[in-house]
Design an enzyme around this catalytic site. Structure first.
Site, short mmCIF file in Angstrom:
data_model
loop_
_atom_site.label_atom_id
_atom_site.label_comp_id
_atom_site.label_asym_id
_atom_site.label_seq_id
_atom_site.Cartn_x
_atom_site.Cartn_y
_atom_site.Cartn_z
N GLN A 198 3.10 -4.66 -3.38
CA GLN A 198 1.69 -4.45 -3.04
C GLN A 198 0.77 -5.40 -3.78
O GLN A 198 -0.44 -5.23 -3.76
CB GLN A 198 1.31 -3.00 -3.33
CG GLN A 198 2.13 -2.00 -2.54
CD GLN A 198 1.90 -0.56 -2.97
OE1 GLN A 198 1.07 -0.27 -3.82
NE2 GLN A 198 2.67 0.36 -2.37
N HIS A 265 0.68 -0.35 -6.67
CA HIS A 265 -0.56 0.25 -7.17
C HIS A 265 -1.37 -0.65 -8.10
O HIS A 265 -1.49 -0.39 -9.29
CB HIS A 265 -0.27 1.60 -7.86
CG HIS A 265 0.49 2.54 -6.99
ND1 HIS A 265 0.99 3.74 -7.41
CD2 HIS A 265 0.83 2.45 -5.67
CE1 HIS A 265 1.61 4.34 -6.41
NE2 HIS A 265 1.54 3.57 -5.35
N GLU A 361 -7.58 10.49 -1.27
CA GLU A 361 -8.85 11.09 -1.71
C GLU A 361 -10.05 10.20 -1.44
O GLU A 361 -9.97 8.97 -1.50
CB GLU A 361 -8.81 11.37 -3.22
CG GLU A 361 -7.81 12.42 -3.60
CD GLU A 361 -7.77 12.71 -5.10
OE1 GLU A 361 -8.48 12.02 -5.87
OE2 GLU A 361 -7.05 13.65 -5.48
N TYR A 382 7.15 11.50 -2.47
CA TYR A 382 7.69 11.03 -1.20
C TYR A 382 9.02 11.70 -0.87
O TYR A 382 9.38 11.85 0.28
CB TYR A 382 7.85 9.51 -1.21
CG TYR A 382 6.52 8.81 -1.26
CD1 TYR A 382 5.67 8.85 -0.17
CD2 TYR A 382 6.10 8.16 -2.40
CE1 TYR A 382 4.43 8.23 -0.21
CE2 TYR A 382 4.86 7.54 -2.45
CZ TYR A 382 4.04 7.58 -1.35
OH TYR A 382 2.81 6.98 -1.40
#
Ligand code: HEC
Length: 488
Positions: A198, A265, A361, A382
């Protein structure tokens, strides 16, 4: 009544084994292992016989049709029934067998299945054709391709006048779009980024005073690689001159010892306000570090836009705490934006972040506040095991809204442009997994309604209102920047 007997009998056998302490059970051939935490397995073990393989009912009612007979369909209602049962109807009480976190897992599992069931029956517009007009609730628009043939675009920066757009590609390439065309060569000399997992070139953004004499600063946020193969989110600024990246200055770099291996992340987005710069860093896959004030990951930070650290940050005088931290307990911030018209003491920063499986969120960031990850969450791991039994605790912030199941939120902006009057003050939210652009209508700080503006034309990585009032969106697979243009 006979049909109910067999499943109930099996169930009670299972319950019996689970309820008797292992030490007291006479050793069977294969002793029952500790009860699984996997929500799907728990459902298969304890619920499937009555509520059916697809949760659509049998002896027990359907759990996916949004019709609730014994309460209002809230999480509390489901938790109460699963824990306490409905003795008169043959719904067993599971409170003895399933602890609070496993019961929570069942609630999320039911929500996921219900969403899948709803989606299976939904069709949606795919405005792939540039000419197609999408008629949405408060405006009609076309999706116009702007820059195509990109790698994986992650954000755009608007430059004043006819200077065009800058486009950050995940690979680290900084592209220029000007006069209706993409400049073939990327800007030369931009920093090396960790383009794995990521990670990559996350953000390009112009300083709010970019156009003033002597400014001209462009900010880049990216996954910064170390020699040891670890990485952390970092920020630099520089200027572009004759197609080259020049005048580079470090704005934020965490201590090297705190960089982490692993590709997940990183966050982030940038918010400028009155000389300050706010940004977020995801917890880098280390959940518990989101609560650790000696770590930069899992936090929203505030610094000056030249990289100095304000002396009045909330943890500046806490021994050992990193002085840049503004709020903590964040999992992976993917949107950060100031509410237009707010500034200084009254500044309202809104953020969205990825939950695990469930629990994406929307938050309103507050100075010094703990947003709870991983102590509280509306999601689960997960693999179907719980993160926490709690969705709320004293002293931990609640989201304004959570998406369970997750839509994998990405990008966030307030719409305040002049071209879509019906969208004034609305929040625009992108989604990677659902490939959606959503419009959220706010009322008194709460989300009153949500509309999907489009879906299914690529993962939405960022959404930004341009100075021209049009809405610019970075899409992946294939990589392109599109804009929403009003249509009659
Ligand atoms: C022995 C059969 C049986 C088993 C096993 C069972 N249920 Fe039920 N369940 C029922 C019945 C019967 C009802 C009431 C249905 C009705 O009134 O239509 C019910 C109701 C419910 C409701 C409330 C639905 C509503 O409309 O308010 C929930 C939630 C629920 N069950 C979840 C579960 C979960 C989760 C499990 C497994 C942990 C489970 N049930 C296992 C029989 C069962």
């Amino acid at each position: 009544m006979l049909p109910s007997f067999t499943p109930a009998l099996c169930l009670w056998t299972v319950l019996f084994w689970a309820a008797v302490p292992l030490s007291a059970q006479s050793a069977p051939a294969a002793p029952p292992a500790e009860l699984t935490k996997d929500a799907a397995k728990i459902y298969a073990q304890f619920c499937v016989s009555c509520h059916g393989e697809n949760l659509d009912g049998g002896l027990g009612g359907s759990l996916v049709d949004d019709i609730w007979k014994h309460g209002d369909g809230s999480d509390e209602h489901l938790t109460r029934i699963i824990t306490g049962g409905i003795a008169s109807l043959g719904m067993p009480a599971f409170g003895e067998v399933l602890d609070a976190s496993r019961v929570r897992g069942q609630v999320v599992f039911i929500r996921e299945k219900a969403a899948r069931a709803r989606e299976a029956g939904t069709s949606y517009a795919k405005p792939l054709d540039p000419g197609a007009v999408v008629k949405s609730e408060a405006a009609s628009f076309r999706v116009e391709p702007l820059a195509t043939g990109l790698g994986v675009p992650w954000s755009v920066a608007f430059l004043p006048g006819d200077a065009g757009l800058l486009i950050a590609e995940r690979s680290g390439a900084l592209r220029v779009w000007r006069a209706g065309a993409l400049v073939p060569e990327p800007v030369e000399g931009t920093p090396k980024v960790w383009a794995k997992g990521q990670g990559g070139l996350l953000v390009v953004q112009a300083h709010p005073d970019f156009a003033q004499v002597g400014n001209g600063w462009i900010y880049l946020a990216f996954s910064d690689p170390s020699e040891e193969g670890s990485a952390m989110t970092a920020i630099v600024r520089g200027r572009i001159r004759d197609g080259r990246w020049v005048d580079e200055q470090d704005i934020y770099r965490a201590p090297r010892a705190l960089y982490r291996k692993g590709g997940v992340h990183f966050g982030t987005r940038l918010v400028f306000d009155q000389g300050y710069l706010f940004f977020g860093i995801g917890e880098r896959g280390a959940q518990e570090q989101a609560q650790d004030l000696t770590r930069p990951n899992g936090k929203i930070h505030r610094i000056f836009d030249d990289g100095r650290v304000p002396a009045d940050n909330p943890f500046a005088s806490v021994p050992g705490a990193l002085p840049t931290i503004w709020s903590y307990g964040h999992r992976n911030p993917q949107g950060l934006v100031a509410r237009p018209g707010t500034t200084g003491e009254g500044l309202e920063i809104w953020e969205n972040e990825h939950g695990p499986r469930g629990g994406d969120e929307l938050n309103r960031i507050k100075r010094g506040a703990n947003f709870g990850w991983p102590l509280i969450t509306y999601g689960m791991n997960y693999n179907g095991t719980p993160v926490s039994a709690d969705t709320a605790r004293d002293g931990l912030e609640q989201p304004v809204l959570h998406w369970t199941p997750s839509i994998a939120v990405c990008g966030l902006d307030f719409y305040t442009g002049g071209r879509f009057p019906g969208w004034q003050g609305n929040l625009l939210v992108g989604s990677l997994k659902q490939q959606e652009l959503r419009r959220l209508v706010l009322d008194d700080g709460k989300v009153k309604s949500q509309e999907v503006l489009f879906r299914g034309i690529g993962r939405v990585r960022s959404v930004q209102t341009g100075p021209d009032g049009l809405v610019y969106v970075c899409l992946e697979d294939p990589g392109r920047v599109v804009r929403l243009v009003p249509a009659p």
